[in-house]
Motif scaffolding. Structure first.
Motif, short mmCIF file in Angstrom:
data_model
loop_
_atom_site.label_atom_id
_atom_site.label_comp_id
_atom_site.label_asym_id
_atom_site.label_seq_id
_atom_site.Cartn_x
_atom_site.Cartn_y
_atom_site.Cartn_z
N LEU A 199 0.80 -1.21 0.00
CA LEU A 199 0.00 0.00 0.00
C LEU A 199 0.84 1.27 0.00
CD1 LEU A 199 -2.74 -1.03 2.59
CD2 LEU A 199 -2.80 -1.24 0.10
N THR A 200 2.15 1.14 0.09
CA THR A 200 3.01 2.31 0.08
C THR A 200 3.96 2.26 -1.11
OG1 THR A 200 4.78 1.33 1.41
CG2 THR A 200 2.96 2.38 2.60
N ALA A 201 4.40 3.44 -1.54
CA ALA A 201 5.36 3.51 -2.64
C ALA A 201 6.65 2.78 -2.28
CB ALA A 201 5.64 4.98 -2.97
N SER A 202 7.07 2.89 -1.03
CA SER A 202 8.32 2.24 -0.62
C SER A 202 8.24 0.74 -0.74
CB SER A 202 8.66 2.64 0.82
OG SER A 202 8.96 4.01 0.92
N SER A 203 7.11 0.14 -0.31
CA SER A 203 7.02 -1.32 -0.36
C SER A 203 7.00 -1.83 -1.79
CB SER A 203 5.78 -1.80 0.40
OG SER A 203 4.58 -1.37 -0.23
N VAL A 204 6.33 -1.11 -2.69
CA VAL A 204 6.31 -1.50 -4.11
C VAL A 204 7.71 -1.33 -4.71
CG1 VAL A 204 5.32 -1.04 -6.38
CG2 VAL A 204 3.89 -0.85 -4.33
N PHE A 205 8.32 -0.20 -4.43
CA PHE A 205 9.61 0.12 -5.05
C PHE A 205 10.70 -0.83 -4.56
CE2 PHE A 205 13.11 2.85 -6.46
CZ PHE A 205 12.60 3.33 -7.65
N GLU A 206 10.66 -1.20 -3.29
CA GLU A 206 11.69 -2.09 -2.76
C GLU A 206 11.63 -3.47 -3.42
OE1 GLU A 206 11.04 -2.01 1.42
OE2 GLU A 206 11.80 0.05 1.64
N GLN A 207 10.42 -3.98 -3.64
CA GLN A 207 10.30 -5.26 -4.34
C GLN A 207 10.77 -5.15 -5.78
OE1 GLN A 207 7.37 -8.34 -3.86
NE2 GLN A 207 6.17 -6.97 -2.56
N ALA A 208 10.37 -4.06 -6.43
CA ALA A 208 10.79 -3.86 -7.82
C ALA A 208 12.30 -3.71 -7.93
CB ALA A 208 10.08 -2.64 -8.39
N GLN A 209 12.93 -3.11 -6.93
CA GLN A 209 14.39 -2.98 -6.93
C GLN A 209 15.05 -4.36 -6.90
OE1 GLN A 209 14.79 -0.26 -3.53
NE2 GLN A 209 15.88 1.16 -4.87
N GLN A 210 14.49 -5.28 -6.12
CA GLN A 210 15.04 -6.64 -6.08
C GLN A 210 14.94 -7.31 -7.44
OE1 GLN A 210 13.79 -9.12 -2.71
NE2 GLN A 210 13.06 -7.29 -1.67
N ILE A 211 13.80 -7.13 -8.10
CA ILE A 211 13.61 -7.74 -9.43
C ILE A 211 14.58 -7.11 -10.43
CG2 ILE A 211 11.98 -7.99 -11.34
CD1 ILE A 211 9.74 -8.01 -9.21
N SER A 212 14.68 -5.79 -10.41
CA SER A 212 15.57 -5.09 -11.34
C SER A 212 17.02 -5.49 -11.11
CB SER A 212 15.40 -3.57 -11.18
OG SER A 212 16.18 -2.87 -12.12
N ALA A 213 17.42 -5.61 -9.84
CA ALA A 213 18.81 -6.00 -9.53
C ALA A 213 19.09 -7.42 -9.99
CB ALA A 213 19.05 -5.86 -8.03
N LEU A 214 18.11 -8.31 -9.82
CA LEU A 214 18.28 -9.69 -10.26
C LEU A 214 18.38 -9.76 -11.78
CD1 LEU A 214 18.53 -12.60 -9.42
CD2 LEU A 214 16.04 -12.74 -9.27
N GLN A 215 17.59 -8.97 -12.47
CA GLN A 215 17.68 -8.94 -13.93
C GLN A 215 19.03 -8.40 -14.38
OE1 GLN A 215 14.10 -6.68 -14.95
NE2 GLN A 215 13.04 -8.57 -15.51
N GLN A 216 19.55 -7.39 -13.68
CA GLN A 216 20.87 -6.86 -14.02
C GLN A 216 21.95 -7.91 -13.78
OE1 GLN A 216 21.87 -3.98 -15.52
NE2 GLN A 216 23.87 -4.98 -15.48
#
Length: 230
Positions: A199-216
């Motif tokens: 429900l917060t921007a931080s919680s969404v962004f933190e998960q997306a950061q993990q996905i983006s880092a894994l893709q990198q």
């Protein structure tokens, strides 16, 4: 509608607490870094939105293609129909949106750069998705636009002079179904492994950061393997 400062803090406290528990994504659940398409998750303080390659989304959405001229990028977001559409909305509208929203709104607008104005470089996060994920994501966006009895979208705000288009949205905006949870639905439609209640921007962004880092990481490994091949 007027709420005391205590009630405002209580509502915001609830929003911060109800972020859910997220699990780290596995390699097998993440689209490959070379999946074919890249979207960017935008973070504007407490709000999140998606930035698309202009041709990627306009070639798939007849509605947006009708309303928006070609552009390098298209920004899409979702929010309360009163607060989101107004550039000068008072704080009271934001509070009302959490507890007594009348209807949601969807935003779509042309942008010339990535990140667009108002977004710091570290708040524009690349996410690779497949062609099927892109098709499903754009379909999710199209379904979020409410239609009238004639099958036409209901426009909100001052359309002629505003750089963005605002449509009345489907669904119901509230503390528990806000702009960030709508983005979660969009990312899941794109087949990205976002888990938990977000429900917060931080919680969404933190998960997306993990996905983006894994893709990198996957991209770097593939490049190293290609370089080591005889």
């Amino acid at each position: 509608m007027r709420l005391s400062a205590y009630m405002r803090l209580l509502l915001l406290g609830c929003l911060l607490i109800l972020t859910g528990c997220a699990m780290a994504p596995s390699r097998s659940s993440v689209p490959a870094a070379e999946a074919g398409h890249t979207i960017h998750l935008m973070r504007y303080g407490w709000h999140t939105a998606l930035l698309f390659d202009g041709n990627d989304i306009l070639s798939r959405s007849e509605r947006l293609r009708t309303d928006l001229r070609p552009a390098p990028y298209i920004l899409v977001g979702w929010g309360d129909g009163e607060y989101f559409v107004r550039d000068d909305a008072p704080w009271s509208k934001a509070v009302k949106a959490l507890v007594a929203s009348d209807y949601p709104a969807m935003q779509a607008g042309r942008r010339d750069s990535n990140p667009p104005a108002g977004v710091a470089a570290q708040d524009s996060l690349p996410l690779a998705i497949t062609s099927r994920g892109m098709d499903q994501l754009v379909a999710y966006i199209d379904r979020s636009i409410a239609l009238d009895g004639k099958g036409q979208p209901v426009y909100l705000g001052a359309q002629p002079d505003h750089p963005d288009r605002f449509y009345q949205g489907n669904g119901h905006y509230s503390l528990f179904n806000n702009c960030n949870s709508w983005i979660v639905g969009a990312l899941r439609a794109a087949e990205l492994p976002i888990s938990g209640i977000n429900l917060t921007a931080s919680s969404v962004f933190e998960q997306a950061q993990q996905i983006s880092a894994l893709q990198q990481q996957m991209r770097t490994e593939r490049t190293a393997q290609a370089g080591a091949a005889p």
